[in-house]
Scaffold this motif. Structure first.
Motif, mmCIF file in Angstrom:
data_model
loop_
_atom_site.group_PDB
_atom_site.id
_atom_site.type_symbol
_atom_site.label_atom_id
_atom_site.label_comp_id
_atom_site.label_asym_id
_atom_site.label_seq_id
_atom_site.Cartn_x
_atom_site.Cartn_y
_atom_site.Cartn_z
ATOM 1 N N ARG A 41 0.819 -1.216 0.000
ATOM 2 C CA ARG A 41 0.000 0.000 0.000
ATOM 3 C C ARG A 41 0.852 1.265 0.000
ATOM 4 O O ARG A 41 0.323 2.374 -0.084
ATOM 5 C CB ARG A 41 -0.920 -0.010 1.228
ATOM 6 N N LEU A 42 2.162 1.109 0.113
ATOM 7 C CA LEU A 42 3.061 2.260 0.198
ATOM 8 C C LEU A 42 3.630 2.622 -1.170
ATOM 9 O O LEU A 42 3.833 1.751 -2.023
ATOM 10 C CB LEU A 42 4.217 1.955 1.154
ATOM 11 N N THR B 293 7.895 8.989 4.481
ATOM 12 C CA THR B 293 7.545 9.005 5.905
ATOM 13 C C THR B 293 6.054 9.279 6.085
ATOM 14 O O THR B 293 5.387 8.651 6.919
ATOM 15 C CB THR B 293 8.360 10.083 6.639
ATOM 16 N N GLU B 294 5.509 10.194 5.300
ATOM 17 C CA GLU B 294 4.089 10.544 5.419
ATOM 18 C C GLU B 294 3.197 9.332 5.161
ATOM 19 O O GLU B 294 2.245 9.081 5.904
ATOM 20 C CB GLU B 294 3.753 11.670 4.434
ATOM 21 N N ALA B 295 3.507 8.574 4.110
ATOM 22 C CA ALA B 295 2.680 7.413 3.777
ATOM 23 C C ALA B 295 2.811 6.336 4.846
ATOM 24 O O ALA B 295 1.828 5.685 5.215
ATOM 25 C CB ALA B 295 3.088 6.859 2.413
ATOM 26 N N LEU C 52 3.492 6.726 8.061
ATOM 27 C CA LEU C 52 2.841 7.116 9.307
ATOM 28 C C LEU C 52 1.328 7.184 9.170
ATOM 29 O O LEU C 52 0.623 7.346 10.173
ATOM 30 C CB LEU C 52 3.393 8.455 9.783
ATOM 31 N N ALA C 53 0.801 7.042 7.963
ATOM 32 C CA ALA C 53 -0.645 6.963 7.774
ATOM 33 C C ALA C 53 -1.183 5.568 8.088
ATOM 34 O O ALA C 53 -2.391 5.383 8.231
ATOM 35 C CB ALA C 53 -1.007 7.356 6.343
ATOM 36 N N LEU C 54 -0.270 4.587 8.210
ATOM 37 C CA LEU C 54 -0.675 3.222 8.542
ATOM 38 C C LEU C 54 -0.800 3.067 10.061
ATOM 39 O O LEU C 54 -0.222 3.845 10.820
ATOM 40 C CB LEU C 54 0.362 2.233 8.005
ATOM 41 N N ARG D 297 3.417 13.178 14.672
ATOM 42 C CA ARG D 297 2.243 12.295 14.573
ATOM 43 C C ARG D 297 1.670 12.109 15.960
ATOM 44 O O ARG D 297 2.394 11.835 16.920
ATOM 45 C CB ARG D 297 2.624 10.930 13.988
ATOM 46 N N ALA E 138 -3.615 7.808 16.667
ATOM 47 C CA ALA E 138 -4.419 7.605 15.471
ATOM 48 C C ALA E 138 -5.318 6.397 15.631
ATOM 49 O O ALA E 138 -4.970 5.433 16.326
ATOM 50 C CB ALA E 138 -3.515 7.427 14.248
ATOM 51 N N ASP F 70 -4.164 2.407 15.748
ATOM 52 C CA ASP F 70 -2.944 2.105 16.504
ATOM 53 C C ASP F 70 -3.264 1.093 17.607
ATOM 54 O O ASP F 70 -4.357 1.103 18.188
ATOM 55 C CB ASP F 70 -2.373 3.371 17.135
#
Length: 302
Positions: free
Chosen positions: A176-177, A183-185, A187-189, A212, A215, A218
């Motif tokens: 999915r990356l 880093t942004e992608a 940390l969206a997980l 971050r 979320a 997590d």
């Protein structure tokens, strides 16, 4: 015989009867008659000078003193059993007891032990796992492996390996990356956090120059082994200790798609009491382990 030592056979019978709160079950366990149980306990009570049981019509109950005495005897007999097992299993070998965390044992130390036992067949390594750091005043251990910065008072320590922490995840989640991974992608997980090492993710994120907060998705765990297994199942991203995960990354169970590795001097130390630092079996194990620990990690993230 020590005049302060009670007769041993009555002690054994009393411990069994106290554990079962039954003369009948103690007799069955010890393969003697119920009358023999009663006789042995009476003999112990005469030696002590007071009763250990309150005899009631249909119920056997320990006195307060008997309850405390039985608890101590159970521990003592368990120690005798363990000492006997160690003697029988090791014969003339020396036993080296190592205390440390389960994850470190399973993912790093145990795979090394067959080679150590082959090189040093006269030393038998026994592992005792605990989430707490070793305390040589409390624990029956020759050496321990502890996490931290060191040094520690009255303790000889040798750094085995330092932190090398990088995000790891299942290959399916990594799909999915974007490539290269940002880093942004990442940390969206969902992130998998350790309650025992809560600062690790924060330190990696700071090193990446990102921010971050908490979320949705997590997850938080006490056990690092559980975190790694969750990562393998695709439940989120773990911050992995590369020393622990070399084989998993090499064999494709985990991937490390981001190039950033958090490296610092903090790490895992082999420790022993300062007074025993020159003990032969400890020196042997220390030198052997340090030689293996200096081998660099053979996988690279990215």
């Amino acid at each position: 015989m020590n005049p302060q030592l009670p007769p041993l056979n009555p002690l054994r019978v009393f411990e069994s009867a106290a554990r079962h709160l039954s003369f009948t079950r103690a007799a069955q366990e010890l393969h003697i008659t119920q009358g023999a149980v009663s006789h042995q306990i009476r003999a112990l009570e005469r030696w002590l000078g007071f009763d250990l049981f309150e005899r009631q019509a249909r119920q056997l109950k320990l006195t307060r003193g008997g309850e405390m005495y039985a608890a101590s005897l159970t521990v003592a007999f368990s120690q005798i059993v363990r000492a006997t097992q160690d003697l029988v299993s090791t014969g003339a070998k020396q036993v080296l007891t190592v205390r440390g965390h389960t994850t470190l044992f399973v993912r790093w130390l145990i795979p090394l032990l067959p080679a150590f036992q082959s090189d040093h067949p006269d030393i038998n390594v026994r592992l005792t796992a605990s989430v707490e750091g070793v305390d040589f005043n409390r624990d029956d251990a020759d050496v321990g492996i502890v996490y931290g910065d060191g040094p520690w008072e009255n303790v000889h320590s040798d750094l085995l390996f330092s932190d090398e922490l990088t995000p790891v995840m299942a290959p399916e989640l990594a799909m999915r990356l974007p490539r290269p991974c940002t880093t942004e992608a990442l940390l969206a997980l969902p992130l998998l956090h350790s309650n025992r090492r809560p600062q690790h993710w924060a330190d990696w994120i700071a090193l990446a120059g990102a921010t971050r907060g908490l979320a949705v998705g997590d997850m938080y765990y006490e056990d690092l082994s559980v975190i790694y297994q969750c990562a393998m199942e695709g439940l989120g991203v773990a911050l992995g200790q590369l020393r622990y995960l070399e084989k998993d990354i090499q064999q494709g169970r985990l991937v490390a798609p981001h190039p950033l590795v958090l490296r610092r001097t903090r790490g895992y130390h082999l420790v022993c009491p300062q007074a025993r630092a020159d003990d032969g079996k400890i020196v042997c194990f220390r030198n052997w382990l340090l030689a293996r620990a200096t081998v660099p990690v053979s996988v690279a993230p990215g």
